[in-house]
Design a protein around this motif. Structure first.
Motif, short mmCIF file in Angstrom:
data_model
loop_
_atom_site.label_atom_id
_atom_site.label_comp_id
_atom_site.label_asym_id
_atom_site.label_seq_id
_atom_site.Cartn_x
_atom_site.Cartn_y
_atom_site.Cartn_z
N GLY A 84 0.26 1.70 -3.48
CA GLY A 84 -0.91 2.19 -3.32
C GLY A 84 -2.17 1.27 -3.67
O GLY A 84 -3.14 1.75 -4.06
N ARG A 118 4.40 3.88 -8.43
CA ARG A 118 3.65 4.09 -9.59
C ARG A 118 4.50 4.77 -10.66
O ARG A 118 4.93 5.58 -10.53
CB ARG A 118 2.30 5.06 -9.03
CG ARG A 118 1.26 4.13 -8.29
CD ARG A 118 -0.01 4.87 -8.11
NE ARG A 118 -0.81 4.19 -7.30
CZ ARG A 118 -2.01 4.41 -7.07
NH1 ARG A 118 -2.57 5.61 -7.49
NH2 ARG A 118 -2.93 3.84 -6.25
N TYR A 129 4.17 8.67 -10.65
CA TYR A 129 4.70 9.44 -9.59
C TYR A 129 5.45 10.64 -9.86
O TYR A 129 6.44 10.49 -10.77
CB TYR A 129 5.31 8.45 -8.57
CG TYR A 129 5.80 8.96 -7.38
CD1 TYR A 129 4.82 9.34 -6.40
CD2 TYR A 129 7.19 9.32 -7.10
CE1 TYR A 129 5.18 9.83 -5.11
CE2 TYR A 129 7.47 9.62 -6.03
CZ TYR A 129 6.47 10.06 -4.88
OH TYR A 129 7.03 10.60 -3.59
N GLY A 139 1.75 10.37 -2.12
CA GLY A 139 1.64 9.74 -3.41
C GLY A 139 2.31 8.38 -2.97
O GLY A 139 2.65 7.79 -1.62
N HIS A 140 2.40 7.57 -3.99
CA HIS A 140 2.95 6.29 -3.84
C HIS A 140 4.04 6.16 -4.92
O HIS A 140 3.96 5.93 -6.13
CB HIS A 140 1.79 5.13 -4.34
CG HIS A 140 0.69 5.42 -3.27
ND1 HIS A 140 0.55 4.87 -1.85
CD2 HIS A 140 -0.51 6.04 -3.52
CE1 HIS A 140 -0.65 5.23 -1.21
NE2 HIS A 140 -1.19 5.91 -2.48
N ARG A 144 1.32 3.63 6.36
CA ARG A 144 2.70 3.57 5.68
C ARG A 144 3.66 2.76 6.91
O ARG A 144 3.80 2.81 7.89
CB ARG A 144 3.28 5.17 5.46
CG ARG A 144 2.35 5.80 4.33
CD ARG A 144 3.20 6.81 3.97
NE ARG A 144 2.31 7.46 3.02
CZ ARG A 144 2.34 7.31 1.80
NH1 ARG A 144 3.13 6.24 1.25
NH2 ARG A 144 1.67 7.87 1.02
N THR A 185 -5.18 -0.96 -1.90
CA THR A 185 -5.76 -0.98 -0.68
C THR A 185 -6.09 -2.30 -0.52
O THR A 185 -6.75 -3.03 -1.23
CB THR A 185 -7.18 0.04 -0.86
OG1 THR A 185 -6.59 1.15 -1.34
CG2 THR A 185 -7.79 -0.04 0.58
N TRP A 210 0.96 -1.35 -0.01
CA TRP A 210 -0.10 -0.03 -0.07
C TRP A 210 0.88 1.26 0.04
O TRP A 210 0.62 2.15 -0.53
CB TRP A 210 -0.77 0.12 1.31
CG TRP A 210 -1.74 1.21 1.21
CD1 TRP A 210 -2.92 1.35 0.56
CD2 TRP A 210 -1.48 2.56 2.02
NE1 TRP A 210 -3.32 2.46 0.71
CE2 TRP A 210 -2.54 3.30 1.59
CE3 TRP A 210 -0.58 2.94 2.76
CZ2 TRP A 210 -2.82 4.69 1.93
CZ3 TRP A 210 -0.70 4.26 3.18
CH2 TRP A 210 -1.75 5.01 2.85
N ASP A 211 2.18 1.20 0.78
CA ASP A 211 2.89 2.33 1.17
C ASP A 211 3.54 2.58 -0.39
O ASP A 211 3.40 4.01 -1.07
CB ASP A 211 3.98 2.14 1.83
CG ASP A 211 4.66 3.10 2.49
OD1 ASP A 211 4.43 4.32 1.92
OD2 ASP A 211 5.56 3.18 3.23
#
Lengths: 202, 176
Positions: free
Chosen positions: B129, B153, B156, B149-150, B140, B131, B125-126
């Motif tokens: 992203g 990705r 980003y 943000g993550h 986190r 869930t 998730w950290d």
């Protein structure tokens, strides 16, 4: 800029006193026991018997910032760690010095381009006195960094008036004109002589 | 046990619904539909034929849109979650994958099946992203609290500062 510049007259005695104060500060640099990443291993090697930073008065690693003079930032500093490094720096009493050890602390190192959370050099948030490049630096490089810092300290003004002296950074040895106390105590062995050519032997 | 054998066994056990074979460039894996993830993973853990008692890894990937040479869409943009399961007693490794849509990256948490999944899902998730619904403490784990943000990705944007610390570079790298 002297510490008591407004209250003390400008006499030659204070310049001599400065010499003693600076000698005391430069000769008993106490680093903080604080390693972040792989550079810390080299920092430990400098403190150990083979390289023995205590020869230069900088081997008493203190486990608290309250007793330390020198913060050797050894390793990659990311945004999460930078806040802690900043807090440690704030906890150290004056006079205090910072050595940026390794490529990461000098300018981001290998994380310069794609390190989304790496601080690109610790001089973004603490004043750095000495930069020691390398990945990680050799123990000799750290010793040289400490020697550079000691020469920088020797040029400071504490009681006397006037601009600070210019530290002599030429070469590894301090020039004899400054202060004899900081003469190098160790010299690196000379490289072995190149073998003579075949023709010369005959 | 290969992925093909695992799929065959799953179908024999009546758990093959929503599971298909994913032929990767190297190793095959099981591609599971999102609604069936938790049931399939629970079966892989509990069924005697699988016995996957060790969760090696949970990770996620951001997949961009992919088109072939003619411009035909091969793969839509989205996320992929991967679970690596190992059976200590039966000596096999299984990879389970799940594709998630780009606008709704949610999948069931398996932290109650394997406690090891707790931190792995927090990390996923950290950084990516994704869930994990039903996770007991989804916050986190690597980046500091308050980070935006993550980072893993593809879209980003690097932050300029965090907590008063400047994260920008001074000058661009000199071109040789």
């Amino acid at each position: 800029m002297g510490l008591f510049e407004r209250s003390l007259p400008d006499v030659q005695l204070f310049k001599i006193a400065d010499l003693a104060v600076n000698w005391g500060r430069a000769s008993s640099l106490w680093p903080m026991t604080f390693g972040i990443a792989c550079c810390a291993i080299e920092m430990m090697a400098v403190g150990a018997a083979t390289f023995d930073m205590d020869r230069f008065g900088a081997g008493a690693f203190r486990a608290t910032p309250r007793q330390a003079d020198l913060m050797i930032v050894a390793g990659t500093v990311n945004a999460k760690m930078a806040l802690i490094v900043k807090r440690l720096w704030d906890q150290m009493p004056e006079p205090k010095y910072v050595m940026a050890m390794g490529a990461c602390t000098v300018g981001g190192g290998p994380y310069w381009k794609h390190g989304y959370n790496v601080v690109k050099g610790i001089d973004k948030f603490v004043p750095v006195d000495v930069h020691v490049p390398g990945c990680p630096p050799r123990p000799e490089a750290i010793i040289e960094g400490v020697r550079f810092l000691q020469r920088k300290i020797m040029a400071k003004r504490v009681l006397a008036k006037g601009a600070e002296g210019t530290p002599d950074f030429t070469g590894i040895s301090v020039s004899p004109g400054t202060v004899g106390i900081l003469e190098p105590t160790v010299r690196m062995p000379a490289p072995p002589a190149a073998p003579a050519a075949e023709g010369a032997r005959a | 046990m290969t992925a093909a054998e695992a799929l065959e066994q799953l179908r024999k056990d009546g758990q093959g619904d929503g599971v298909e074979l994913f032929a990767g460039p190297k190793d095959a894996a099981l591609l599971v539909r999102r609604e069936r993830v938790k049931a399939v993973l629970r079966h892989l853990r509990d069924a005697r034929a699988f016995g996957c008692d060790l969760l090696v890894m949970v990770t996620g990937t951001h997949l961009t849109e992919k088109k072939d040479a003619k411009g035909v869409l091969v793969r839509a943009a989205g996320f992929e979650v991967i679970w690596h399961l190992r059976s200590v007693t039966q000596h096999h490794l299984l990879a389970v994958k799940c594709r998630l849509p780009i606008d709704d990256p949610r999948v069931d948490s398996v932290a109650d099946l394997w406690p090891a999944a707790d931190w792995h899902e927090r990390e996923t998730w950290d950084l990516v992203g994704i869930t994990f619904t039903g996770h007991p403490n989804l916050r986190r784990i690597l980046l500091p609290e308050g980070w935006e943000g993550h980072p893993l990705r593809k879209d980003y944007v690097y932050p300029k500062e965090f907590g008063g610390i400047n994260l920008e570079v001074d000058a661009p790298w000199p071109t040789p």
